[in-house]
Design an enzyme around this catalytic site. Structure first.
Site, mmCIF file in Angstrom:
data_model
loop_
_atom_site.group_PDB
_atom_site.id
_atom_site.type_symbol
_atom_site.label_atom_id
_atom_site.label_comp_id
_atom_site.label_asym_id
_atom_site.label_seq_id
_atom_site.Cartn_x
_atom_site.Cartn_y
_atom_site.Cartn_z
ATOM 1 N N CYS B 83 0.819 -1.216 0.000
ATOM 2 C CA CYS B 83 0.000 0.000 0.000
ATOM 3 C C CYS B 83 0.854 1.268 0.000
ATOM 4 C CB CYS B 83 -0.919 0.014 1.213
ATOM 5 S SG CYS B 83 -1.925 -1.465 1.336
ATOM 6 N N CYS B 203 -14.247 -0.154 6.401
ATOM 7 C CA CYS B 203 -13.271 -0.702 5.461
ATOM 8 C C CYS B 203 -13.221 0.206 4.229
ATOM 9 C CB CYS B 203 -13.675 -2.107 5.025
ATOM 10 S SG CYS B 203 -14.005 -3.236 6.387
ATOM 11 N N HIS B 325 -9.117 3.231 -2.024
ATOM 12 C CA HIS B 325 -7.736 2.807 -1.834
ATOM 13 C C HIS B 325 -7.206 2.110 -3.088
ATOM 14 C CE1 HIS B 325 -4.053 1.608 -0.145
ATOM 15 N NE2 HIS B 325 -4.430 0.585 0.582
#
Lengths: 147, 382
Positions: B83, B203, B325
């Site tokens: 990430c 999330c 994300h």
């Protein structure tokens, strides 16, 4: 061969996916297939490590020993991944970080207890669940009796 | 250190974030890069090297992107650090400029997850034992949240408060995947359970997107943002035996290095964009960044400290929880956001009087290790 009406029904085929066996961990999985719970420790500083690997993370020694583990431990952390359903599981499994008596911690599953009844530091013991492809993997259940 | 050269972010840009199954991955990057080049006032011929962050590629994604923007022939370096890939690429670009190797480089992060993960959560690496135990990425963070509750008696609502704050911020961010959506605490708590105790709204969404920055020597142009510090720390060997909830070590070490480089104290930072892929992630990160003591992170959102009008606003863009994300693009998206905040250009989610900004990204998930790497950077308007 004729089948009699009261022949025992075979156990359901396992749905759990087989482990991917890598060279360094082959002894671990081969032992699991025979329902033996082995660990790896350093041949010099004697500290345990998981997952298996070529070098000791503590003293950098390349001497490795395969040793039988007690199979007893305590629950250090836990969760239940409810969605999406993890591949290979009919029902969401309880995932735990188990602290083994030998000091190592590993991620595994806890069965034979409701999620709500999992307790911090609860005592557990290893047993083996079948996977697809005729393998077995170590998982944990509440400890049945004190050693 | 004295012969290190001053490094600035000359310009930034980004695509919108969301699920764009009909867009090719390069076209999202073109949007981001062209905006960043224009913002920097940089010509294609000025770019001496390109640093790219991407996790799932596809292979050759960096080169294929360059064909659309008139840049070729220069060194192109693609970096993968889970990430933190985008911020790792940014960090290496900053180092290259600081050490005099280049005077103007292009950085971009890029990811197209909607074409890869149709069932929801990212699938863990199959050879890691965690994945075989049925533990997906949300489950890994859920383990941390459960440990945190067990140790500090924290209630699940404290985690949900982070989602309420960040999604409330992101509702005002036109580029965010969840723009316009500001759920209440009840809605976050009663959303579908993903992994106990984290609900669906705690999330981050799976996203496509790209963000870019032109990093180089200062030109004296208005809006240049000075890189006061940039530090990267990779994961160390780890076997779950530490007192840490998972592997926050890289964040802590990167932060300490960044604070030491710049002489800035954590309490002096005005605005932060940090890695909140899951609500517990923001809490543990703020503790690792020394904004508070371990065990106090869960009170920062409810107390107002990290709210947009608070003393140290965290994730005014909506963070990963709202922006989405797109793994490799996340770090560069965070950089772009802090640049806009420092310039006062963030629009409806602008934080008042932001002089000093911090970006933190954590790339986790590697069995036997704390994680991949973390990058922390401190930024201020020049």
């Amino acid at each position: 061969m004729t089948q009699t009406p009261d022949a025992p029904t075979p156990p359901p085929k396992p749905t759990r996916i087989a482990p991917i066996i890598q060279h360094d961990a082959k002894f671990f999985w081969d032992a699991s297939d025979k329902e033996e719970f082995l660990g790896e420790k350093c041949g010099d500083c004697q500290q345990f490590r998981f997952p298996p690997r070529p070098m000791c993370p503590h003293c950098h020694s390349l001497k490795r020993e395969e040793v039988k583990l007690s199979g007893y431990g305590t629950v250090h952390g836990w969760t239940i991944p409810r969605h999406p359903p993890p591949f290979g599981f009919k029902e969401a499994p309880i995932v735990i970080i188990v602290e083994l008596q030998e000091g190592t911690r590993m991620v595994s599953n806890l069965v034979g207890v409701a999620y709500e009844d999992v307790k911090q530091d609860m005592e557990v013991e290893v047993f083996f669940e079948p996977t697809m492809g005729n393998h077995k993997v170590p998982v944990f259940r509440p400890r049945s009796k004190k050693a | 250190m004295s012969d290190r050269k001053e490094v600035v972010i000359r310009g930034v840009g980004s695509s919108h974030y969301g699920r764009f199954p009909d867009r090719r991955v390069e076209s999202l990057a073109w949007e981001a890069i062209l905006e960043a080049m224009q913002d920097a006032g940089a010509e294609a011929g000025e770019i001496e090297a390109v640093f790219v962050g991407s996790v799932f590629g596809p292979p050759g994604v960096a080169t294929r992107t360059l064909r659309g923007i008139g840049i070729g022939g220069v060194p192109v370096i693609t970096i993968e650090a889970a990430c933190a890939s985008g911020t790792a690429a940014y960090h290496e670009a900053c180092e290259a400029v600081a050490l005099g190797r280049y005077s103007c480089v292009l950085v971009f992060g890029i990811e197209h997850l909607s074409s890869l993960f149709t069932r929801g959560a990212i699938v863990p690496e199959a050879t890691d034992s965690e994945g075989r135990a049925g533990l997906p990425l949300p489950g890994l963070y859920a383990l941390q949240a459960q440990r945190y509750m067990a140790q500090f008696g924290t209630r699940p609502e404290a985690f949900a408060e982070v989602a309420v704050k960040n999604k409330g911020n992101g509702a005002h961010n036109p580029r965010a995947q969840l723009k316009g959506s500001a759920p209440t605490l009840d809605e976050v708590m009663s959303a579908k359970m993903i992994a106990e105790p984290l609900t669906f709204l705690q999330c981050c969404p799976v996203s496509d997107g790209s963000a870019a920055a032109v990093v180089g020597r200062p030109k004296g142009r208005r809006g240049e943002v000075r890189v006061l510090a940039s530090a990267m720390a990779s994961g160390q060997l780890w076997d779950h035996r530490s007192k840490e909830f998972w592997g926050e070590g890289p964040v802590r070490r990167a932060a300490q290095a960044a604070y030491a480089q710049s002489g800035i104290k954590p309490s002096e930072v005005d605005v932060l964009e940090v890695h909140d892929s899951f609500t517990i992630g923001e809490i543990l990160t703020l503790e690792a960044l020394d904004l508070c003591k371990v065990g106090e992170g869960a009170s920062l959102a409810p107390s107002g400290h990290t709210q947009r009008g608070g003393q140290q606003p965290v994730n005014p863009s909506g963070g990963l929880l709202s922006r989405g994300h797109p793994l490799g693009a996340t770090g560069t998206a965070q950089i772009a956001e802090i640049v806009w905040q420092l310039r006062g250009m963030a629009g409806a989610h602008q934080v008042p009087n932001a002089k000093l900004g911090l970006v933190e990204t954590m790339g986790g998930g590697a069995a036997g290790m704390e994680g991949n790497a973390s990058v922390v950077s401190l930024l201020a308007l020049r």
